[in-house]
Design an enzyme around this catalytic site. Structure first.
Site, PDB file in Angstrom:
ATOM      1  N   GLY A   1       0.814  -1.214   0.000  1.00 56.41           N
ATOM      2  CA  GLY A   1       0.000   0.000   0.000  1.00 56.41           C
ATOM      3  C   GLY A   1       0.845   1.259   0.000  1.00 56.41           C
TER       4      GLY A   1
ATOM      5  CG  ASP B   1      -0.985   5.330  -5.891  1.00 59.67           C
ATOM      6  OD1 ASP B   1      -1.524   5.991  -4.984  1.00 59.67           O
ATOM      7  OD2 ASP B   1      -1.149   4.115  -6.037  1.00 59.67           O
TER       8      ASP B   1
ATOM      9  CE1 TYR C   1      -7.704   0.107  -5.066  1.00 63.88           C
ATOM     10  CE2 TYR C   1      -8.171  -0.238  -7.395  1.00 63.88           C
ATOM     11  CZ  TYR C   1      -7.852   0.601  -6.348  1.00 63.88           C
ATOM     12  OH  TYR C   1      -7.708   1.954  -6.582  1.00 63.88           O
TER      13      TYR C   1
HETATM   14  P1  NG1 Z   1      -2.022   1.148  -3.494  1.00 61.06           P
HETATM   15  O1  NG1 Z   1      -2.166   1.352  -2.075  1.00 61.06           O
HETATM   16  O2  NG1 Z   1      -0.679   1.596  -3.987  1.00 61.06           O
HETATM   17  O3  NG1 Z   1      -2.367  -0.221  -3.912  1.00 61.06           O
HETATM   18  C1  NG1 Z   1      -4.354   1.874  -4.693  1.00 61.06           C
HETATM   19  C2  NG1 Z   1      -4.575   2.708  -5.944  1.00 61.06           C
HETATM   20  C3  NG1 Z   1      -4.854   4.183  -5.600  1.00 61.06           C
HETATM   21  C4  NG1 Z   1      -5.941   4.297  -4.539  1.00 61.06           C
HETATM   22  C5  NG1 Z   1      -5.601   3.396  -3.336  1.00 61.06           C
HETATM   23  C6  NG1 Z   1      -6.697   3.382  -2.285  1.00 61.06           C
HETATM   24  C7  NG1 Z   1      -3.328   2.046  -7.951  1.00 61.06           C
HETATM   25  C8  NG1 Z   1      -2.076   2.202  -8.726  1.00 61.06           C
HETATM   26  N1  NG1 Z   1      -3.389   2.689  -6.789  1.00 61.06           N
HETATM   27  O4  NG1 Z   1      -3.099   2.188  -4.160  1.00 61.06           O
HETATM   28  O5  NG1 Z   1      -5.211   4.866  -6.773  1.00 61.06           O
HETATM   29  O6  NG1 Z   1      -7.203   3.995  -5.065  1.00 61.06           O
HETATM   30  O7  NG1 Z   1      -5.394   2.038  -3.758  1.00 61.06           O
HETATM   31  O8  NG1 Z   1      -6.936   4.663  -1.793  1.00 61.06           O
HETATM   32  O9  NG1 Z   1      -4.239   1.367  -8.384  1.00 61.06           O
END
Ligand code: NG1
Length: 404
Positions: free
Chosen positions: A130, A177, A229
């Site tokens: 994350g 991100d 997700y």
């Molecule tokens: P991470 O935590 O890096 O997996 C993902 C999404 C963000 C956002 C967050 C939740 C990607 C690249 N990143 O991030 O855009 O939605 O989850 O807040 O998909």
């Protein structure tokens, strides 16, 4: 700059794999920790992350022709080579080379013909945690391509392009991100609004310390966590459609931000209770409460109100746990441990389903917080390497840049 040992390693591998070190350049792209505003970006609601000192560093040099040759200092990641064609076909799901291909495809679509490069990658952002190691790699590769092809592109446009471009790997993410990885600022958190993309740098008070703690649960977004997700954007869109279909409720509000701007949150929550079924009711509840929390949190940071910021983080976690259902027992335990150790607030951060929690405390309390986490969370679990791999004292750093 990057540490000397790391730099030396990059140079050693490049020389061994590709020969000369002549005309090489070095680019770095940071990971990030999101302080508040989770799963809001792909719903057009704001986020509030900082770029952190962990990064991806790539030593590279231009090549003639369309070939890209990638190596990694870690033997965990095998060599990858591909050509920059109008359609760059992906490696199998989960392959690390897909992040480079995602950047390549996005820039090919936008700029047409591009030349390739030879590169060696070194990363120290924990993966599937994350903390956005994936976007850091996408951003770094995109900067390499812009540099060697002499492309000039406005940062906001690049952020947007890469947010869409990273979906190449199969995750239906938002734009947080890529934006913070490129736009991060030293000692500042970045409130990010979407549609249109806007960054509001916000000074982090000096005596505030954000501590990142890994739950030791890997949230691999190329496997099961990706499906979980990707289910969320679908549910969130459906929740909004169903809510709006009750036409008495703001038929003119097309988006979550329009709804929030026009109707008090309490009203939205009670209307949702009346008209939405599960899981839409809960997804909706999370979004309409988390969105406004971001602006409130920014206000608290500007006022130096640590207690309030912490309280908002706690509310965010509860909402992610109960309504958005993206936490897990280990993350909840981490959050409890941080709060019991006197953190002002704590929450899971990033996509969830494992990965990290982030806690806020007075800098002077950090040693106590770290000690408690070690004693009450990590000691009973076997950790494969040093604790510093799992506990990061986050420092807001600059966004991605060329070192030379
Ligand atoms: P991470 O935590 O890096 O997996 C993902 C999404 C963000 C956002 C967050 C939740 C990607 C690249 N990143 O991030 O855009 O939605 O989850 O807040 O998909």
């Amino acid at each position: 700059m990057i540490a000397k040992v790391r730099h030396r390693k990059l140079k050693g591998v490049l020389q061994q794999e590709f020969g000369s070190l002549k005309e090489t350049h070095l680019v770095r792209a940071p990971g990030r920790v999101n302080l508040i505003g989770e799963h809001t970006d792909y719903n057009g609601l704001p986020v509030f992350p900082i770029a952190i000192q962990r990064d991806i560093a790539i030593l590279f040099r231009a090549r003639k022709g369309p070939r890209v040759r990638l190596r990694n200092v870690s033997e965990h990641f095998g060599a990858r080579e591909f050509s920059l064609e109008s359609v760059v076909s992906p490696y199998p799901k989960g392959d690390w080379g897909n992040y480079a291909k995602a950047a390549a495809q996005a820039l090919m679509d936008r700029f047409g013909h591009l030349s390739g490069f030879d590169a060696v990658v070194s990363g120290n952002i924990p993966m599937a945690a994350g903390l956005s190691s994936s976007s850091a790699l996408v951003v770094a590769c995109s900067l390499i391509l812009t540099r060697i092809n002499e492309i000039s592109i406005e940062p906001l446009e690049l952020m947007d392009l890469l947010a869409k471009g990273e979906r190449y790997v199969g995750t239906q993410g938002g734009g947080m991100d890529q934006a913070v990885c490129l736009g991060g600022q030293r000692n500042k958190a970045l409130k990010i609004d979407f549609s249109p993309l806007r960054l509001s740098p916000t000074p982090v008070p000096e005596h505030w310390q954000f501590v990142i703690a890994h739950s030791l649960v890997v949230a691999d977004k190329s496997g099961e966590a990706q499906e979980k997700y990707n289910a969320r954007p679908v549910e969130c869109r459906e929740a909004l459609t169903r809510f709006r279909s009750h036409s008495q409720f703001q038929p003119d509000s097309q988006t979550y931000s329009e709804l929030i701007a026009r109707v008090p949150v309490e009203t939205l929550l009670s209307l949702a209770d009346e008209v939405l079924e599960e899981p839409y009711r809960r997804r909706f509840r999370h979004l309409v409460s988390e969105g406004p929390r971001v602006e409130e949190a920014r206000g608290a940071m500007l006022d130096g109100d640590l207690e309030k910021f912490g309280r908002l983080m706690n509310e965010s976690h509860t909402s992610l746990r109960k309504d958005f259902e993206v936490s897990c027992p280990e993350l909840d335990e981490l959050v409890e441990t941080c709060l019991a150790a006197g953190a002002a607030g704590a929450r899971m951060t990033g996509a969830g389903f494992g990965g990290c929690a982030v806690a806020l405390c007075e800098a002077s309390r950090t040693p106590f917080l770290v000690e408690s986490l070690e004693k009450d969370f990590y000691r009973s679990r076997s950790i494969p390497s040093q604790l510093t791999e799992y506990l990061i004292m986050a420092r807001p750093v600059e966004g991605a840049s060329f070192i030379y």
